[in-house]
Design a protein around this motif. Structure first.
Motif, PDB file in Angstrom:
ATOM      1  N   TYR A 150      98.679   8.490-120.451  1.00  0.00           N
ATOM      2  CA  TYR A 150      99.711   8.772-121.455  1.00  0.00           C
ATOM      3  C   TYR A 150      99.769  10.272-121.724  1.00  0.00           C
ATOM      4  O   TYR A 150      98.733  10.917-121.890  1.00  0.00           O
ATOM      5  N   VAL A 151     100.992  10.828-121.774  1.00  0.00           N
ATOM      6  CA  VAL A 151     101.178  12.256-122.027  1.00  0.00           C
ATOM      7  C   VAL A 151     102.033  12.452-123.280  1.00  0.00           C
ATOM      8  O   VAL A 151     103.218  12.105-123.288  1.00  0.00           O
ATOM      9  N   ASN A 152     101.437  13.007-124.310  1.00  0.00           N
ATOM     10  CA  ASN A 152     102.197  13.304-125.537  1.00  0.00           C
ATOM     11  C   ASN A 152     103.400  14.180-125.219  1.00  0.00           C
ATOM     12  O   ASN A 152     103.288  15.135-124.448  1.00  0.00           O
ATOM     13  N   SER A 153     104.518  13.863-125.824  1.00  0.00           N
ATOM     14  CA  SER A 153     105.814  14.543-125.711  1.00  0.00           C
ATOM     15  C   SER A 153     106.621  14.070-124.509  1.00  0.00           C
ATOM     16  O   SER A 153     107.739  14.539-124.299  1.00  0.00           O
ATOM     17  N   SER A 154     106.087  13.121-123.733  1.00  0.00           N
ATOM     18  CA  SER A 154     106.842  12.549-122.620  1.00  0.00           C
ATOM     19  C   SER A 154     106.792  11.024-122.610  1.00  0.00           C
ATOM     20  O   SER A 154     107.819  10.361-122.500  1.00  0.00           O
ATOM     21  N   THR A 155     105.594  10.472-122.725  1.00  0.00           N
ATOM     22  CA  THR A 155     105.450   9.020-122.583  1.00  0.00           C
ATOM     23  C   THR A 155     106.047   8.272-123.763  1.00  0.00           C
ATOM     24  O   THR A 155     106.640   7.201-123.598  1.00  0.00           O
TER      25      THR A 155
END
Length: 226
Positions: free
Chosen positions: A147-152
């Motif tokens: 999980y990638v904050n600001s994308s997922t």
């Protein structure tokens, strides 16, 4: 589950993705004596900061400083074009990744999830599937997406198939390492309430931890484990 992993590759499309997604898990693996390498697949800034070599170099100095905190090693960057991986032939990305993964004899690979709204992340996930597909002699035994904050989170809202984690790693003892590492990315860190702010990263880890009864956690989707 971490005991199953021995030689680990974390694939990141851009500098900071590895910290956002795996920054609390990496130091745990390192403390267990595992080798963790980080591959940053794009040049990191050629589209966002066109013709600005100084920022490009700054990002990779930041990547080294961040990963030094965690104990992971940043491999030579692949230098594919930032924000334009969809313009590169699928087979070319597959070959490049395959050479690095097989050459490093990694048994575990982490990569961004396919549900992300970032096109580079999607492209890299698809090529990682190809490079890590199980076949006789394949060294990779465990493949997970992160999980990638600001994308997922935006993919969760806008795509038909949201990120659906099946593995949670308790990072309660390493959350501060993750946040200190992210703070080294001065070109990427933002002020709260941006999702790439330190406070938002803490909140996200707390949210996923609370889902599984821990103070902090990082979520992963297990693609396969052999």
């Amino acid at each position: 589950m971490l005991q199953l992993f021995n030689k680990i590759l974390v694939i990141a499309a851009h500098p900071d993705d590895e910290i956002l997604g795996v920054g609390g898990t990496i130091p745990q693996l390192v403390k267990m004596g595992k080798q963790v390498d980080v591959l940053i697949f794009t040049d990191g800034s050629s589209t966002q900061y066109f013709d600005n070599d100084a920022i490009l170099e700054d990002k990779f100095h930041e990547a080294k400083a961040a990963n030094d905190i965690l104990g992971s090693k940043v491999l030579p960057r692949a230098d594919f074009p930032d924000m334009r991986l969809d313009t590169i032939a699928h087979v070319d990305k597959n070959i490049a990744l395959g050479k690095i993964i097989s050459g490093g004899e990694y048994d575990t690979v982490f990569v961004q999830d396919r549900t992300d709204i970032n096109k580079d992340h999607n492209e890299l996930f698809e090529s990682t599937l190809v490079a890590c597909r199980p076949y006789p002699g394949q060294k990779v035994r465990h493949l997970l997406s992160y999980y990638v904050n600001s994308s997922t989170e935006w993919g969760n809202l806008l795509k038909k198939e949201p990120f659906n984690p099946s593995v949670f790693i308790d990072i309660s003892e390493t959350i501060e390492d993750k946040l200190r590492a992210m703070a080294e990315y001065t070109t990427e860190i933002r002020e709260y309430p941006h999702p790439r702010s330190i406070e938002a990263l803490r909140n996200s880890a707390k949210y996923f931890g609370n889902l599984v009864g821990t103070e902090y956690a990082e979520p992963f989707f297990l693609v396969y484990s052999i």
